[in-house]
Design an enzyme around this catalytic site. Structure first.
Site, mmCIF file in Angstrom:
data_model
loop_
_atom_site.group_PDB
_atom_site.id
_atom_site.type_symbol
_atom_site.label_atom_id
_atom_site.label_comp_id
_atom_site.label_asym_id
_atom_site.label_seq_id
_atom_site.Cartn_x
_atom_site.Cartn_y
_atom_site.Cartn_z
ATOM 1 C CB ILE A 245 41.828 47.857 36.798
ATOM 2 C CG1 ILE A 245 42.273 46.470 36.371
ATOM 3 C CG2 ILE A 245 42.504 49.129 36.452
ATOM 4 C CD1 ILE A 245 41.998 46.377 35.042
ATOM 5 C CE LYS A 246 43.452 41.478 37.249
ATOM 6 N NZ LYS A 246 44.669 42.212 36.901
#
Length: 377
Positions: free
Chosen positions: A192-193
């Site tokens: 989710i970066k």
């Protein structure tokens, strides 16, 4: 509403706190690696390293298996080890602290600015002891942390800065990208970066010596690279190492993500501004400032009175709020390093993260903020 990529899941975005965002070309890039039969560290990994270095404007980048591995290896390559002390904000993911412990060093927990959740020069100076050998600022939410005011003092004391920039890929510190400011900088490319490799991380070293140390450590201490070992009947191990290399599968995803990063950068900034406008007149809620003109926001955090009750109400209404993060100095695993941090403890009781990922648009932001207003009532 801003256009979204057609291949993304039809799940309502507001039900998830965060999620990966793919552009479509990642599938073919992974298929090419799978067809090659070579999945470990290889030419694709090295191309990704070169592309990252070009993007950041630095001489070298060392790709590794995760952001946690990047922190661990980055600290060791910078000379941190048993008996050393590392100043670190308690307000961070526990991986930051675990990486310090993995080196044999110990954390020295420090306060943060309540408006930004980032450590300041004053926080660092107040936490320094004779055993301090490193400072690990955490770039919370993507916000750059500028400690240049105390660089001279830290240098006199032989204290190194190793940045935890897990949230901050693409952000700027002044006119340079985070990672290009002359510090050891560690990125995460988790699911989710800002830029995802599925899993992965990277270290920006300060010197050829640090880069060589990091490359050996990520491959079990072996000197020869994989391609050279394959052509030989022997290899040399020169020190402690981990199996922490980045696979070509993950690097292939990262190369596609990097190509599309300008789009993601703009969408994350737009999403942050949507939240800023929507939250402006919500009484009792304080938005944690990420300095959106300089940062690529990784999350959207607010401070909310009665957080636990509001959190449960939001969750019951299928709004994917989170709590990033419970303070580490209060965790049982790190209790021996506990010290009173009243600002952090207050923040820890109020912090709540709102759904934030590029599949969202103004409509979803409005729905989240409307639900928040209802929960507060």
């Amino acid at each position: 509403m801003r256009e979204r990529q057609a291949h993304q899941s039809a799940i309502e975005p507001a039900t998830q706190n965060a999620r990966p965002f793919l552009h479509g070309a990642e599938l073919e890039a992974v298929r090419t690696v799978l067809d090659s039969g070579q999945y470990g560290h290889g030419e694709v990994t090295e191309r990704f390293e070169q592309a990252l270095a070009a993007f950041l404007g630095v001489p070298d980048v060392v790709a590794v298996a995760s952001g946690t591995a990047a922190l661990h290896i980055g600290l060791v390559a910078a000379g941190i080890g048993p008996g050393d002390e590392v100043i670190v904000p308690s307000m961070t993911f526990c991986a930051t602290v675990q990486a310090i412990e993995a080196t044999g060093a110990r954390p020295r927990f420090a306060e943060v600015d309540p408006d930004t959740l980032c450590i300041t020069s004053q926080n660092v100076l107040e936490a320094i002891t004779p055993a301090t050998r490193a400072v690990m600022p955490v770039l919370y939410g993507g916000r750059p942390v500028d400690l240049t005011a105390i660089h001279g003092e830290l240098a006199i004391r032989n204290i190194t800065i190793v940045e935890d920039a897990a949230h901050a890929f693409g952000s700027f510190c002044g006119s340079r990208r985070v990672g290009a400011t002359g510090l050891v900088t560690c990125f995460s490319f988790g699911p989710i970066k800002n830029l995802t490799c599925g899993q992965g991380g990277a270290i920006v070293p300060r010197s050829l010596e640090e880069a060589t140390h990091a490359r050996r450590m990520r491959l079990l201490g072996m000197v020869e690279p994989p391609a050279e070992r394959a052509r030989s009947t022997s290899y040399r191990v020169e020190g402690f190492g981990l199996r922490a290399q980045m696979s070509q599968i993950n690097a292939a995803i990262g190369l596609v993500q990097l190509e599309y990063f300008p789009t993601m950068e703009a969408q994350r900034k737009d999403l942050w501004r949507d939240y800023t406008r929507a939250l402006k007149n919500v009484d009792g809620v304080a938005l944690v400032d990420v300095d959106v003109e300089q940062s690529v926001p990784s999350l959207c955090a607010v401070r909310v009175p009665g957080r636990d009750r509001v959190f449960e109400i939001m969750r019951s209404r299928d709004i994917g709020v989170g709590a990033h993060y419970p303070p580490n100095h209060l965790q049982p695993a790190f209790s021996r390093w506990h010290r009173p941090l009243p600002v952090t403890e207050q923040i820890g009781s109020e912090i709540m993260t709102l759904p934030f990922h590029p599949a969202m648009g103004p409509h979803e932001v409005s729905a989240v903020v409307s639900a928040l207003e209802g929960a507060l009532r």
